[in-house]
Scaffold this motif. Sequence first.
Motif, short mmCIF file in Angstrom:
data_model
loop_
_atom_site.label_atom_id
_atom_site.label_comp_id
_atom_site.label_asym_id
_atom_site.label_seq_id
_atom_site.Cartn_x
_atom_site.Cartn_y
_atom_site.Cartn_z
N ARG A 1 -2.81 12.18 12.55
CA ARG A 1 -3.28 10.78 12.54
C ARG A 1 -2.22 9.83 11.98
N TRP A 2 -1.54 10.22 10.91
CA TRP A 2 -0.74 9.24 10.17
C TRP A 2 0.76 9.31 10.37
N LEU A 3 1.34 10.47 10.67
CA LEU A 3 2.79 10.57 10.66
C LEU A 3 3.47 9.71 11.73
N ARG A 4 2.95 9.73 12.95
CA ARG A 4 3.63 9.00 14.03
C ARG A 4 3.67 7.49 13.77
N PRO A 5 2.52 6.82 13.52
CA PRO A 5 2.60 5.37 13.28
C PRO A 5 3.33 5.04 11.97
N LEU A 6 3.33 5.96 11.01
CA LEU A 6 4.09 5.76 9.78
C LEU A 6 5.58 5.69 10.10
N TRP A 7 6.04 6.63 10.94
CA TRP A 7 7.46 6.69 11.24
C TRP A 7 7.92 5.55 12.14
N THR A 8 7.07 5.14 13.08
CA THR A 8 7.46 4.09 14.03
C THR A 8 7.31 2.68 13.46
N GLU A 9 6.85 2.55 12.22
CA GLU A 9 6.66 1.27 11.54
C GLU A 9 5.41 0.54 12.02
N GLU A 10 4.58 1.19 12.79
CA GLU A 10 3.34 0.55 13.20
C GLU A 10 2.37 0.42 12.04
N GLU A 11 2.47 1.32 11.06
CA GLU A 11 1.64 1.27 9.87
C GLU A 11 2.51 1.42 8.63
N VAL A 12 2.52 0.38 7.80
CA VAL A 12 3.29 0.39 6.56
C VAL A 12 2.41 0.96 5.44
N TRP A 13 3.03 1.71 4.54
CA TRP A 13 2.32 2.33 3.42
C TRP A 13 2.80 1.75 2.10
N CYS A 14 1.90 1.77 1.11
CA CYS A 14 2.26 1.44 -0.26
C CYS A 14 1.70 2.52 -1.18
N GLN A 15 1.94 2.37 -2.48
CA GLN A 15 1.59 3.41 -3.44
C GLN A 15 0.71 2.82 -4.55
N LEU A 16 -0.54 3.23 -4.62
CA LEU A 16 -1.47 2.76 -5.65
C LEU A 16 -1.55 3.81 -6.76
N PHE A 17 -0.55 3.78 -7.63
CA PHE A 17 -0.49 4.73 -8.75
C PHE A 17 -0.65 4.01 -10.09
N SER A 18 0.34 3.20 -10.47
CA SER A 18 0.38 2.60 -11.81
C SER A 18 -0.77 1.64 -12.03
N GLU A 19 -1.18 1.56 -13.31
CA GLU A 19 -2.24 0.65 -13.74
C GLU A 19 -1.77 -0.11 -14.97
N PRO A 20 -2.44 -1.20 -15.34
CA PRO A 20 -2.02 -1.94 -16.54
C PRO A 20 -1.95 -1.07 -17.79
N GLY A 21 -2.82 -0.07 -17.88
CA GLY A 21 -2.82 0.80 -19.05
C GLY A 21 -2.29 2.19 -18.77
N ALA A 22 -1.73 2.39 -17.60
CA ALA A 22 -1.24 3.73 -17.23
C ALA A 22 -0.06 3.59 -16.29
N GLY A 23 1.06 3.17 -16.85
CA GLY A 23 2.28 3.09 -16.05
C GLY A 23 3.13 4.32 -16.28
N SER A 24 3.73 4.39 -17.47
CA SER A 24 4.55 5.55 -17.79
C SER A 24 3.71 6.82 -17.93
N ASP A 25 2.51 6.68 -18.48
CA ASP A 25 1.61 7.84 -18.61
C ASP A 25 0.64 7.83 -17.43
N LEU A 26 1.15 8.21 -16.26
CA LEU A 26 0.38 8.07 -15.03
C LEU A 26 -0.90 8.88 -15.05
N ALA A 27 -0.92 10.03 -15.74
CA ALA A 27 -2.11 10.88 -15.74
C ALA A 27 -3.29 10.22 -16.46
N SER A 28 -3.05 9.09 -17.11
CA SER A 28 -4.13 8.39 -17.82
C SER A 28 -4.80 7.32 -16.97
N VAL A 29 -4.62 7.35 -15.66
CA VAL A 29 -5.24 6.33 -14.80
C VAL A 29 -6.75 6.32 -15.02
N SER A 30 -7.32 5.11 -14.96
CA SER A 30 -8.76 4.97 -15.18
C SER A 30 -9.52 4.52 -13.94
#
Length: 382
Positions: free
Chosen positions: A97-126
């Motif tokens: 489902r995702w690899l082809r449009p990801l590679w062709t630039e039809e679908e851009v991705w971002c990363q929802l990891f860091s939070e205001p209280g969990a940047g460096s300590d990522l495992a503390s996401v709330s």
Amino acid sequence: MRSDELVGQVRAFLAEHAPATTERLEFLRARFDAGLAWVNFPQGLGGMDLPRDLQPVVDGELAAAGAPDVPLPRVGIGLGMAAPTMLRHGTVAQLRRWLRPLWTEEEVWCQLFSEPGAGSDLASVSTRAVREADGDWVVDGQKVWTSTAHEAQWAVLLARSDPSAPKHEGLTYFACDMSAPGVEVRPLRQITGEAEFNEVFLTGVRIPDAHRIGEVGQGWQVARTTLMNERVALGGDPVPRGDGMIGLVVRKWRARPELRTAAGRDALLRLWVAAEAGRLTAQRLREELAAGQPGPDGSAVKYANSHLNQEISGFELELLGDEALRYDDWTMRRPSRRDWRERTSGYRYLRARANSIEGGTSEILCNVIAERVLGLPREVAG
């Protein structure tokens, strides 16, 4: 497969899909379907099950023919982080489902990891992911410093699915549709005057269980794959000898003899040697990756490159003197790519401050290097 055989395949592909007469998207889709997107990926998923170190053979032939390519700065998160994570932890249906449009630039991705209280300590996401009776999930929380969120169709998302479990064991990893109801993206203005990244608010966002990547509660293991690939992507991109930030400054040194001093020459030589050492180290890392998964060595390359960029941009500022202090680009631009080559020395200096923060702070990378590369004891918790 030998490299000459691969060259033959690429040339046969070009004969059928001439870059001059084939529409760009059509060409990229055909290239993916032919297994020439990333040759180390499986057949049918953009690859040919070949060693990764054969990819430059493909890229060189296509570049010589004037073939279109994908703009790495805009789709770098998808190509460098989401794709290898899905390849290792995703289902066949997810990959298809995702690899082809990801590679062709039809679908851009971002990363929802860091939070205001969990940047460096990522495992503390709330950010919470609660499973509904029908098996799907409802997510609530806030993420921050999210590059390209304003352009992205999809995001990789780390959320807490079991608040009663130890913090590393209560996480689950998802692909989140950025157009889903409840997703709000707000720009964050940075020191350059631009807004490359954002804060993202998730309010009652429904995510089908089919979009869960990896097992429930195994999100930390999946996220570590993303993080290791992220540091390689940020610190290990191939750079020709004498190119990159150092190349720009060297060309300026050659073109402006009135700026030269003996002390400046010595400083520039030191920076050039450091840049060349970093380039060769990154090249060795990519060659090692061709045979396996990324490891903690990518953290060292990313750390070194971040601080070297800051040194080089600082040298450029000192070289130009008063001329470098003029900076008037404070517009609230929303760039899709970081065009630092075309910008002023002041912009490069300010933008380089972020290099030691984005993709893992230098302090966290030093801990990774100390513990996982040098084998030193873990830092004592405060």
